[in-house]
Design an enzyme around this catalytic site. Sequence first.
Site, PDB file in Angstrom:
ATOM      1  N   SER A  22      -1.364   1.059  10.533  1.00  0.00           N
ATOM      2  CA  SER A  22      -2.512   0.797   9.738  1.00  0.00           C
ATOM      3  C   SER A  22      -3.760   0.367  11.011  1.00  0.00           C
ATOM      4  O   SER A  22      -3.714   0.332  12.227  1.00  0.00           O
ATOM      5  CB  SER A  22      -2.765  -1.083   9.329  1.00  0.00           C
ATOM      6  N   LYS A  73      -1.394  -6.925  -3.269  1.00  0.00           N
ATOM      7  CA  LYS A  73      -2.488  -6.381  -4.138  1.00  0.00           C
ATOM      8  C   LYS A  73      -3.330  -7.225  -5.084  1.00  0.00           C
ATOM      9  O   LYS A  73      -4.381  -7.912  -4.941  1.00  0.00           O
ATOM     10  CB  LYS A  73      -3.946  -5.252  -4.280  1.00  0.00           C
ATOM     11  N   ASN A  94      -8.243  -6.865  -1.995  1.00  0.00           N
ATOM     12  CA  ASN A  94      -8.107  -6.444  -0.395  1.00  0.00           C
ATOM     13  C   ASN A  94      -8.591  -7.102   0.642  1.00  0.00           C
ATOM     14  O   ASN A  94      -8.983  -6.803   2.100  1.00  0.00           O
ATOM     15  CB  ASN A  94      -8.429  -4.720  -0.631  1.00  0.00           C
ATOM     16  N   ASP A 109     -12.305  -1.388  -2.229  1.00  0.00           N
ATOM     17  CA  ASP A 109     -12.429  -0.290  -1.796  1.00  0.00           C
ATOM     18  C   ASP A 109     -13.105   0.555  -2.709  1.00  0.00           C
ATOM     19  O   ASP A 109     -13.410   1.578  -2.312  1.00  0.00           O
ATOM     20  CB  ASP A 109     -10.826  -0.122  -2.810  1.00  0.00           C
ATOM     21  N   GLY A 133      -6.849   9.788 -12.249  1.00  0.00           N
ATOM     22  CA  GLY A 133      -5.539   8.446 -11.299  1.00  0.00           C
ATOM     23  C   GLY A 133      -6.048   7.354 -12.084  1.00  0.00           C
ATOM     24  O   GLY A 133      -7.206   7.229 -12.519  1.00  0.00           O
ATOM     25  N   ALA A 134      -4.773   6.551 -12.215  1.00  0.00           N
ATOM     26  CA  ALA A 134      -5.130   4.878 -12.250  1.00  0.00           C
ATOM     27  C   ALA A 134      -4.913   4.139 -11.989  1.00  0.00           C
ATOM     28  O   ALA A 134      -3.995   3.170 -12.157  1.00  0.00           O
ATOM     29  CB  ALA A 134      -4.323   5.108 -13.825  1.00  0.00           C
ATOM     30  N   GLY A 135      -4.520   3.918 -10.763  1.00  0.00           N
ATOM     31  CA  GLY A 135      -3.367   3.180  -9.754  1.00  0.00           C
ATOM     32  C   GLY A 135      -4.663   2.102  -9.003  1.00  0.00           C
ATOM     33  O   GLY A 135      -5.765   2.426  -9.966  1.00  0.00           O
ATOM     34  N   GLY A 136      -3.821   1.362  -7.845  1.00  0.00           N
ATOM     35  CA  GLY A 136      -5.671   0.291  -7.320  1.00  0.00           C
ATOM     36  C   GLY A 136      -6.104   1.392  -6.735  1.00  0.00           C
ATOM     37  O   GLY A 136      -7.333   0.861  -6.797  1.00  0.00           O
ATOM     38  N   TYR A 236      -6.687  10.545   2.498  1.00  0.00           N
ATOM     39  CA  TYR A 236      -7.580  10.176   4.319  1.00  0.00           C
ATOM     40  C   TYR A 236      -6.326  10.470   5.008  1.00  0.00           C
ATOM     41  O   TYR A 236      -6.937  11.410   5.652  1.00  0.00           O
ATOM     42  CB  TYR A 236      -8.483   9.375   4.732  1.00  0.00           C
TER      43      TYR A 236
HETATM   44  P1  NAD Z   1      -0.876   3.773  -7.258  1.00  0.00           P
HETATM   45  O1  NAD Z   1       0.903   4.170  -6.178  1.00  0.00           O
HETATM   46  O2  NAD Z   1      -1.480   2.466  -7.448  1.00  0.00           O
HETATM   47  O3  NAD Z   1      -1.192   5.200  -7.602  1.00  0.00           O
HETATM   48  C1  NAD Z   1      -0.533   6.489  -7.413  1.00  0.00           C
HETATM   49  C2  NAD Z   1      -1.539   7.641  -8.233  1.00  0.00           C
HETATM   50  O4  NAD Z   1      -1.006   8.689  -8.685  1.00  0.00           O
HETATM   51  C3  NAD Z   1      -1.207   6.703 -10.306  1.00  0.00           C
HETATM   52  O5  NAD Z   1      -2.328   7.699 -10.781  1.00  0.00           O
HETATM   53  C4  NAD Z   1       0.062   7.918 -10.597  1.00  0.00           C
HETATM   54  O6  NAD Z   1      -0.032   8.890 -12.144  1.00  0.00           O
HETATM   55  C5  NAD Z   1      -0.761   9.446  -9.622  1.00  0.00           C
HETATM   56  N1  NAD Z   1       0.406  10.767  -9.347  1.00  0.00           N
HETATM   57  C6  NAD Z   1       1.317  10.543  -8.553  1.00  0.00           C
HETATM   58  N2  NAD Z   1       2.162  11.246  -8.172  1.00  0.00           N
HETATM   59  C7  NAD Z   1       1.278  11.760  -9.097  1.00  0.00           C
HETATM   60  C8  NAD Z   1       1.768  13.254  -9.461  1.00  0.00           C
HETATM   61  N3  NAD Z   1       3.029  14.302  -8.857  1.00  0.00           N
HETATM   62  N4  NAD Z   1       0.957  14.153 -10.131  1.00  0.00           N
HETATM   63  C9  NAD Z   1      -0.007  13.159 -10.729  1.00  0.00           C
HETATM   64  N5  NAD Z   1      -0.594  11.894 -10.590  1.00  0.00           N
HETATM   65  C10 NAD Z   1       0.687  11.832  -9.887  1.00  0.00           C
HETATM   66  O7  NAD Z   1      -1.426   4.381  -4.757  1.00  0.00           O
HETATM   67  P2  NAD Z   1      -2.954   4.291  -4.532  1.00  0.00           P
HETATM   68  O8  NAD Z   1      -2.759   3.443  -4.149  1.00  0.00           O
HETATM   69  O9  NAD Z   1      -4.370   4.038  -5.970  1.00  0.00           O
HETATM   70  O10 NAD Z   1      -3.492   5.619  -3.419  1.00  0.00           O
HETATM   71  C11 NAD Z   1      -3.813   6.492  -4.045  1.00  0.00           C
HETATM   72  C12 NAD Z   1      -4.000   6.904  -3.017  1.00  0.00           C
HETATM   73  O11 NAD Z   1      -5.738   6.930  -2.086  1.00  0.00           O
HETATM   74  C13 NAD Z   1      -3.441   7.001  -1.313  1.00  0.00           C
HETATM   75  O12 NAD Z   1      -3.222   8.436  -1.107  1.00  0.00           O
HETATM   76  C14 NAD Z   1      -3.982   6.546  -0.905  1.00  0.00           C
HETATM   77  O13 NAD Z   1      -4.019   6.570   0.536  1.00  0.00           O
HETATM   78  C15 NAD Z   1      -5.248   6.863  -1.481  1.00  0.00           C
HETATM   79  N6  NAD Z   1      -5.757   4.982  -1.279  1.00  0.00           N
HETATM   80  C16 NAD Z   1      -7.084   5.512  -0.064  1.00  0.00           C
HETATM   81  C17 NAD Z   1      -8.224   4.353   0.002  1.00  0.00           C
HETATM   82  C18 NAD Z   1      -9.678   4.603   0.981  1.00  0.00           C
HETATM   83  O14 NAD Z   1     -10.087   3.653   1.529  1.00  0.00           O
HETATM   84  N7  NAD Z   1      -9.455   6.132   1.518  1.00  0.00           N
HETATM   85  C19 NAD Z   1      -7.277   2.884  -0.462  1.00  0.00           C
HETATM   86  C20 NAD Z   1      -6.945   2.753  -0.977  1.00  0.00           C
HETATM   87  C21 NAD Z   1      -6.005   3.918  -1.282  1.00  0.00           C
END
Ligand code: NAD
Length: 292
Positions: A22, A73, A94, A109, A133-136, A236
């Site tokens: 980190s 988180k 966070n 975020d 996308g639908a993750g965090g 990033y």
């Molecule tokens: P997560 O694991 O919570 O979510 C992953 C997402 O990616 C899901 O929607 C999943 O369906 C999708 N995914 C994964 N592999 C895939 C594929 N092959 N094809 C299609 N969709 C796919 O992850 P997160 O925590 O939401 O992080 C996502 C990205 O955002 C990471 O690169 C992370 O480093 C970045 N991030 C950046 C910041 C920032 O401040 N810039 C903050 C949080 C996360």
Amino acid sequence: MEKHISGTTGLFTLLGSPVGHSGSPAMYNFSFKQQGLDYAYLAFDIKKDQMSEAIDALRLFKVRGSNVTMPCKSIAATLVDELSPAAEIVGAINVIVNDNGKLIGHITDGVGFVRNLKENGIDIVDKKLVVIGAGGAATALEVQCALDGARAITIFNRDDNFYANAENTQKKIKHAKPNVDINVYHLEDQNKLKTEINSADILVNATTVGMKPLDNQTLVDSSYLRADLVVADTVYNPLKTKLIEDAEALGCTVAPGKGMLLWQGDAAYKLFTGKNMPTAEYQAYEAQQNID
Ligand code: NAD
């Protein structure tokens, strides 16, 4: 960097796992020193099932505040005393601020994402976004954009475990902001993706695609992009994803993920200290130190 620790130094922490990579300790300790604040910031490798004890420790040691990172988180949001309005909707935090013994959870975020757009000349008000996308990260920015006045948000996700998350976010945003036109589709429906991008102002990749080891990959065919589309990424590492490079080649305004990271940290710093983070000074220091 020289640092004086005294008997009254206030402690801030990062909780999550892994945390060894980190950049947060360097960023916050630099900023505390710049501003003459008697604080120190340390990272602790804490697994999900240790979070409850870690939160108790924050209370016991009167830790001033903490960042929380993956995979803790969501569990952290269930362990604090109070949640900010955005954190309540997102269901994840966070940042924890220790307000005289009361632990308040925030999510910065999405704030960082919106600020990054602003720093690149883009206002979110009345805009239509397509977010993949639908993750965090996706959930946080989708909720913040809705709270900050976006007109429409179309979420695409592949047919995996995260898809239900997108539908849940849609429900929560509909409830909190009924005027936002929010829709969810499968990423596999490429015709829909193309049509929705055509009518959007801002396209966002909020998946892990584009991040190492999936760098050089993008989920968006470059023929779907156009010069007046704003293209943002949450990734990033690398600093420029293939999506951002494709967009730049077409002359699009871009907002890469590094800016989101910086501004979510700035928002947390403000919650921790009440001050703006010395971001320009830190960026200069970071460039000099070659930290990524
Ligand atoms: P997560 O694991 O919570 O979510 C992953 C997402 O990616 C899901 O929607 C999943 O369906 C999708 N995914 C994964 N592999 C895939 C594929 N092959 N094809 C299609 N969709 C796919 O992850 P997160 O925590 O939401 O992080 C996502 C990205 O955002 C990471 O690169 C992370 O480093 C970045 N991030 C950046 C910041 C920032 O401040 N810039 C903050 C949080 C996360």
